[in-house]
Write a protein that holds these residues in place. Structure first.
Motif, PDB file in Angstrom:
ATOM      1  N   THR A 378       0.847  -1.186   0.000  1.00 33.00           N
ATOM      2  CA  THR A 378       0.000   0.000   0.000  1.00 33.00           C
ATOM      3  C   THR A 378       0.884   1.238   0.000  1.00 33.00           C
ATOM      4  O   THR A 378       1.769   1.386   0.851  1.00 33.00           O
ATOM      5  CB  THR A 378      -0.921   0.019   1.223  1.00 33.00           C
ATOM      6  OG1 THR A 378      -1.756  -1.157   1.199  1.00 33.00           O
ATOM      7  CG2 THR A 378      -1.795   1.257   1.230  1.00 33.00           C
ATOM      8  N   LEU A 379       0.653   2.111  -0.943  1.00 29.79           N
ATOM      9  CA  LEU A 379       1.439   3.329  -1.055  1.00 29.79           C
ATOM     10  C   LEU A 379       0.724   4.453  -0.324  1.00 29.79           C
ATOM     11  O   LEU A 379      -0.503   4.568  -0.384  1.00 29.79           O
ATOM     12  CB  LEU A 379       1.632   3.712  -2.525  1.00 29.79           C
ATOM     13  CG  LEU A 379       2.140   2.633  -3.491  1.00 29.79           C
ATOM     14  CD1 LEU A 379       2.345   3.220  -4.875  1.00 29.79           C
ATOM     15  CD2 LEU A 379       3.418   1.992  -2.983  1.00 29.79           C
ATOM     16  N   ARG A 380       1.553   5.306   0.370  1.00 33.11           N
ATOM     17  CA  ARG A 380       0.966   6.440   1.090  1.00 33.11           C
ATOM     18  C   ARG A 380       1.802   7.675   0.813  1.00 33.11           C
ATOM     19  O   ARG A 380       3.025   7.633   0.873  1.00 33.11           O
ATOM     20  CB  ARG A 380       0.944   6.176   2.599  1.00 33.11           C
ATOM     21  CG  ARG A 380       0.052   5.038   3.036  1.00 33.11           C
ATOM     22  CD  ARG A 380       0.048   4.879   4.549  1.00 33.11           C
ATOM     23  NE  ARG A 380      -0.763   3.743   4.982  1.00 33.11           N
ATOM     24  CZ  ARG A 380      -0.315   2.500   5.056  1.00 33.11           C
ATOM     25  NH1 ARG A 380       0.942   2.228   4.742  1.00 33.11           N
ATOM     26  NH2 ARG A 380      -1.119   1.537   5.466  1.00 33.11           N
ATOM     27  N   HIS A 381       1.098   8.752   0.509  1.00 40.88           N
ATOM     28  CA  HIS A 381       1.754  10.051   0.381  1.00 40.88           C
ATOM     29  C   HIS A 381       0.773  11.094   0.861  1.00 40.88           C
ATOM     30  O   HIS A 381      -0.255  11.332   0.220  1.00 40.88           O
ATOM     31  CB  HIS A 381       2.167  10.333  -1.058  1.00 40.88           C
ATOM     32  CG  HIS A 381       2.850  11.662  -1.226  1.00 40.88           C
ATOM     33  ND1 HIS A 381       2.195  12.784  -1.674  1.00 40.88           N
ATOM     34  CD2 HIS A 381       4.135  12.042  -0.965  1.00 40.88           C
ATOM     35  CE1 HIS A 381       3.040  13.802  -1.712  1.00 40.88           C
ATOM     36  NE2 HIS A 381       4.239  13.363  -1.281  1.00 40.88           N
ATOM     37  N   GLY A 382       1.077  11.660   1.993  1.00 33.10           N
ATOM     38  CA  GLY A 382       0.129  12.573   2.612  1.00 33.10           C
ATOM     39  C   GLY A 382      -1.127  11.814   2.983  1.00 33.10           C
ATOM     40  O   GLY A 382      -1.095  10.774   3.642  1.00 33.10           O
ATOM     41  N   PHE A 444       7.672   8.711  -0.618  1.00 36.58           N
ATOM     42  CA  PHE A 444       6.389   8.144  -0.209  1.00 36.58           C
ATOM     43  C   PHE A 444       6.666   6.821   0.495  1.00 36.58           C
ATOM     44  O   PHE A 444       7.772   6.263   0.418  1.00 36.58           O
ATOM     45  CB  PHE A 444       5.472   7.952  -1.421  1.00 36.58           C
ATOM     46  CG  PHE A 444       5.978   6.951  -2.422  1.00 36.58           C
ATOM     47  CD1 PHE A 444       5.606   5.614  -2.355  1.00 36.58           C
ATOM     48  CD2 PHE A 444       6.854   7.340  -3.438  1.00 36.58           C
ATOM     49  CE1 PHE A 444       6.084   4.696  -3.269  1.00 36.58           C
ATOM     50  CE2 PHE A 444       7.333   6.428  -4.360  1.00 36.58           C
ATOM     51  CZ  PHE A 444       6.950   5.101  -4.280  1.00 36.58           C
ATOM     52  N   MET A 445       5.665   6.311   1.175  1.00 39.12           N
ATOM     53  CA  MET A 445       5.787   5.052   1.907  1.00 39.12           C
ATOM     54  C   MET A 445       5.192   3.934   1.069  1.00 39.12           C
ATOM     55  O   MET A 445       4.082   4.065   0.531  1.00 39.12           O
ATOM     56  CB  MET A 445       5.066   5.136   3.244  1.00 39.12           C
ATOM     57  CG  MET A 445       5.615   6.174   4.217  1.00 39.12           C
ATOM     58  SD  MET A 445       7.333   5.864   4.692  1.00 39.12           S
ATOM     59  CE  MET A 445       7.126   4.343   5.631  1.00 39.12           C
ATOM     60  N   ALA A 446       5.927   2.833   0.978  1.00 38.85           N
ATOM     61  CA  ALA A 446       5.432   1.612   0.347  1.00 38.85           C
ATOM     62  C   ALA A 446       5.426   0.549   1.435  1.00 38.85           C
ATOM     63  O   ALA A 446       6.464  -0.058   1.730  1.00 38.85           O
ATOM     64  CB  ALA A 446       6.305   1.198  -0.828  1.00 38.85           C
ATOM     65  N   GLY A 447       4.290   0.363   2.045  1.00 43.32           N
ATOM     66  CA  GLY A 447       4.256  -0.443   3.264  1.00 43.32           C
ATOM     67  C   GLY A 447       4.926   0.349   4.372  1.00 43.32           C
ATOM     68  O   GLY A 447       4.523   1.467   4.693  1.00 43.32           O
ATOM     69  N   LYS A 448       6.017  -0.227   4.924  1.00 47.57           N
ATOM     70  CA  LYS A 448       6.754   0.465   5.984  1.00 47.57           C
ATOM     71  C   LYS A 448       8.081   1.019   5.488  1.00 47.57           C
ATOM     72  O   LYS A 448       8.905   1.473   6.285  1.00 47.57           O
ATOM     73  CB  LYS A 448       7.020  -0.504   7.139  1.00 47.57           C
ATOM     74  CG  LYS A 448       5.750  -1.018   7.788  1.00 47.57           C
ATOM     75  CD  LYS A 448       6.066  -1.975   8.924  1.00 47.57           C
ATOM     76  CE  LYS A 448       4.775  -2.505   9.574  1.00 47.57           C
ATOM     77  NZ  LYS A 448       5.077  -3.445  10.684  1.00 47.57           N
ATOM     78  N   THR A 468      -4.302   0.570 -16.198  1.00 49.70           N
ATOM     79  CA  THR A 468      -4.852   1.200 -14.985  1.00 49.70           C
ATOM     80  C   THR A 468      -4.111   0.783 -13.721  1.00 49.70           C
ATOM     81  O   THR A 468      -4.317   1.378 -12.661  1.00 49.70           O
ATOM     82  CB  THR A 468      -6.344   0.835 -14.835  1.00 49.70           C
ATOM     83  OG1 THR A 468      -6.474  -0.577 -14.663  1.00 49.70           O
ATOM     84  CG2 THR A 468      -7.133   1.280 -16.066  1.00 49.70           C
ATOM     85  N   SER A 469      -3.272  -0.268 -13.776  1.00 47.32           N
ATOM     86  CA  SER A 469      -2.567  -0.728 -12.569  1.00 47.32           C
ATOM     87  C   SER A 469      -1.433   0.226 -12.216  1.00 47.32           C
ATOM     88  O   SER A 469      -0.891   0.920 -13.072  1.00 47.32           O
ATOM     89  CB  SER A 469      -2.031  -2.145 -12.781  1.00 47.32           C
ATOM     90  OG  SER A 469      -1.119  -2.161 -13.864  1.00 47.32           O
ATOM     91  N   LEU A 470      -1.060   0.243 -10.903  1.00 49.82           N
ATOM     92  CA  LEU A 470       0.024   1.091 -10.392  1.00 49.82           C
ATOM     93  C   LEU A 470       1.257   0.229 -10.200  1.00 49.82           C
ATOM     94  O   LEU A 470       1.178  -0.871  -9.624  1.00 49.82           O
ATOM     95  CB  LEU A 470      -0.366   1.747  -9.060  1.00 49.82           C
ATOM     96  CG  LEU A 470      -1.217   3.035  -9.137  1.00 49.82           C
ATOM     97  CD1 LEU A 470      -2.507   2.813  -9.870  1.00 49.82           C
ATOM     98  CD2 LEU A 470      -1.468   3.571  -7.729  1.00 49.82           C
ATOM     99  N   THR A 471       2.408   0.691 -10.692  1.00 44.10           N
ATOM    100  CA  THR A 471       3.640  -0.082 -10.617  1.00 44.10           C
ATOM    101  C   THR A 471       4.767   0.792 -10.099  1.00 44.10           C
ATOM    102  O   THR A 471       4.923   1.943 -10.533  1.00 44.10           O
ATOM    103  CB  THR A 471       4.029  -0.650 -11.995  1.00 44.10           C
ATOM    104  OG1 THR A 471       2.946  -1.437 -12.508  1.00 44.10           O
ATOM    105  CG2 THR A 471       5.271  -1.520 -11.896  1.00 44.10           C
TER     106      THR A 471
END
Length: 668
Positions: A378-382, A444-448, A468-471
């Motif tokens: 799971t990617l997280r940015h803000g 950004f965070m990819a997992g931890k 449409t997929s994210l890589t």
């Protein structure tokens, strides 16, 4: 005018009979008749006496069942179809009771028809036709169609048509039968002046008042000549003639053909003129029957549009497939653990390692190689989160797989060795995490695990989810250490040198890995074989659909043939008229064949335009796929349309050419 020398027309023992049930019907029997050059003869008799049949025999529209007919010393029975057509074209001029004018043509065009078959050049025949119409008081009606003319005017057009080739013999069948007395007198006056100019005139009538205008009356009853007498009628003045009668237009001067026109008629090359006339008549017929012509074309339009569209779809699909496979690299090999994609034990096979990649990279037939591992995170940015595929690859992967960078750079060998956190994201990931903002240098965070963006790659269309997929592309060592905790790899992607055969390279790779592992615990996917297989399948499907489209073309061709056969039936009177004024069988055949080809060619052009329109509509509905049209396929489609017109128009054309002139005129 008195007869001099041998008679122009000589009949001896002529008879004509027709099948009637189990017997025969005798219409003429033992007819002996001589007609000299310059005579004005009226053939008179009641209806059914055989006078019209006699005129048809005299004009070479019909053949006698028995006896001899000599025209200007030539035995008519020995003449072939072409010679008879020439005789009708160059010697006789026909004037019919029902006029037999072509409704689609103007008065000028109707008069020109015999001159076309005579071979007179266009300018000369037009001038000749216009001059005749002016002399007959129709100078202001040359552009009018028959439906816009009175009965007397139509008969004058018929007379001008009979004279356009400078006919020596005028054959008139009840020329005043459909006219009022005034118009009838005008027509008879014209015939008298033509006779005074030296032409032989034979008029068929049942009216004694009409017969009295002739110099000689031949009476027929029950198929036999019962009387042949001179009338003592005075010769007509060859001058302006009916100017004495009240006329709305100037009256004709003598209508003798100029010598120059006769010479031109004999010197002209007739073929192109006759073909041009056939083309013009085809266009006129199509314009006069627009709905019928469109319905005839419809099958051709659908068939041609289908063929062109299918070829364009096939070519577009082929290019799309090649483009998608090019994303994998058209000369790449992918190596996976296990025996094939369905091997349930492949996840437990850990013998494929990075050392295998190093060993393969040293081979001369290998341009570059990259280990691959994968996981998801799971990617997280803000405040933004998104699920993505983490692809662990080597620094050569972007070259191996043909992945193009749109921004920044890829990671290098140092990043791989240091298990670095510099990564490349694809365009979908950039849009999802950063929107329209800058991506390079962002963390950004990819997992931890925090990752830094150093490059952006184009989105890939292959695999589930497509574009449409994210890589996220990260060094494979980073994925192994920080996500998987294993030194094995899930695959190797290898690009073969451009000058090496793919099949040979695949065999060499298999031999090397088998020696290293002691067993064949892997399988190889050759992208070139996939490309060939998919391309072959695409072509097969395109051929299958094209075959269906060709069937629709054949069905359309059958429709053309049916409509043309109906057209022959509808235009049987026109065919008889054209034969009467000198058209050869080949002229009739060419006219209907050209019409069939023209219908198919116009339908083919419309079909191509319809296919192009379908392509534009398809592009509006689909942004990632386009039809690729081939000019060669369009030319082939037009050639096919021509071939269909020739093939399916031949039978109607032959049927039209085989018609008997007399029967065609009677049915018309």
């Amino acid at each position: 005018m008195a007869e001099t020398g041998a008679p122009l027309i000589r009949l001896r023992g002529v008879g004509r009979e027709y099948p009637s049930g189990e017997g025969v019907l005798r219409v003429l029997e033992d007819i002996d008749l001589d007609i000299g050059q310059g005579e004005f003869v009226a053939v008179m008799g009641a209806s059914g006496s055989g006078k019209s049949t006699l005129m048809n025999i005299l004009g070479c529209l019909d053949r006698p069942s028995s006896g001899s007919y000599r025209m200007d010393g030539r035995e008519v029975a020995r003449l072939g179809a072409g010679e008879l057509a020439a005789l009708r074209r160059e010697t006789f001029g026909f004037i019919f009771q029902r006029y037999h004018l072509l409704s689609e043509m103007t008065a000028l065009g109707n008069v020109e028809v015999p001159a076309i078959y005579r071979g007179l050049p266009a300018d000369a025949r037009r001038a000749r036709a216009r001059d005749l119409l002016e002399r007959l008081g129709l100078g202001d009606r040359t552009g009018h169609r028959p439906g816009q003319l009175s009965g007397g005017q139509q008969q004058r057009v018929s007379i001008a048509r009979a004279l356009v080739n400078d006919a020596r013999v005028i054959l008139a069948d009840e020329p005043t039968g459909a006219l009022d007395s005034r118009s009838g007198d005008e027509v008879l006056g014209i015939l008298q002046r033509l006779n005074a100019e030296g032409r032989t005139v034979v008029i068929v009538t049942h009216d004694p008042r009409v017969a009295a205008r002739a110099h000689r009356v031949v009476e027929i009853a029950d198929g036999r000549i019962v009387a042949d007498r001179r009338t003592g009628a005075p010769a007509a003045d060859p001058g302006p003639g009916p100017a004495q009668a009240p006329q709305p237009a100037p009256q004709p001067a003598p209508v003798q053909a100029p010598v120059q026109a006769r010479v031109q008629a004999r010197a002209a090359v007739p073929v192109l003129g006759r073909l041009a006339e056939a083309l013009r008549m085809a266009l006129l017929s199509m314009r006069a029957h627009k709905l019928r012509s469109f319905l005839t074309m419809l099958g051709i339009i659908i068939g041609i549009a289908s063929v062109v569209s299918v070829v364009a779809l096939g070519e577009g699909s082929r290019r799309q497939v090649l483009q998608n496979i090019a994303g994998l690299g058209t000369n790449t090999l992918q190596i996976f653990p296990g025996r094939d994609f369905g091997d349930m034990r492949s996840g437990r096979v850990t013998t494929l390692v990075t050392a295998d990649a190093a060993a393969l990279a040293r081979q001369p037939h290998v341009a570059s190689v990259s280990p691959t591992v994968g996981t998801s995170a799971t990617l997280r940015h803000g405040a933004t989160e998104a699920s993505a595929q983490i692809s662990g690859v080597g620094e050569q992967y972007f070259d191996v797989a043909g992945v193009a960078l749109t921004q920044g750079r890829g990671f290098d060998e140092a990043d791989v060795a240091a298990m670095g956190q510099n990564v490349v994201i694809d365009e979908n990931t950039r849009t999802s995490l950063f929107g329209d903002g800058p991506a390079l240098g962002q963390v950004f965070m990819a997992g931890k695990v925090p990752l830094r963006v150093i490059g952006v790659a184009e989105a890939q269309n292959r695999g589930p989810g497509g574009s449409t997929s994210l890589t996220v592309y990260a060094p494979y060592t980073t994925v192994q250490a920080r996500y998987l905790g294993s030194t094995s790899v899930s695959g190797l992607t290898l690009r073969v040198a451009d000058d090496v055969d793919m099949a040979l390279a695949e065999q060499m790779v298999a031999d090397i890995l088998t020696r290293r592992h002691g067993a064949r615990d892997f399988f190889i996917v050759n992208n070139d074989q996939i490309r060939q297989t998919i391309t072959s399948t695409t072509q097969t499907l395109a051929l299958l659909i094209a075959a269906i489209a060709v069937i629709s073309l054949v069905v359309g061709g059958i429709g053309v043939m049916n409509i043309m056969l109906v057209s022959v039936t509808e235009r049987i009177g026109e065919i008889g008229l054209r034969m009467a004024v000198g058209a050869r069988r080949g002229d009739i055949r060419a006219q209907f064949l050209i019409e069939a080809v023209l219908v198919c060619v116009i339908g083919g052009i419309a079909g191509i335009l319809a296919a192009l329109g379908f392509g534009l509509a398809f592009e509006r509905m689909s942004s990632d796929f386009t039809l690729v049209y081939s000019p060669l396929s369009m030319l082939a489609a037009l050639a096919s349309a021509c071939a269909i017109g020739l093939a399916f128009g031949y039978l109607p054309a032959v049927n039209a050419a085989k018609l008997d002139p007399v029967k065609a005129l009677q049915k018309g």
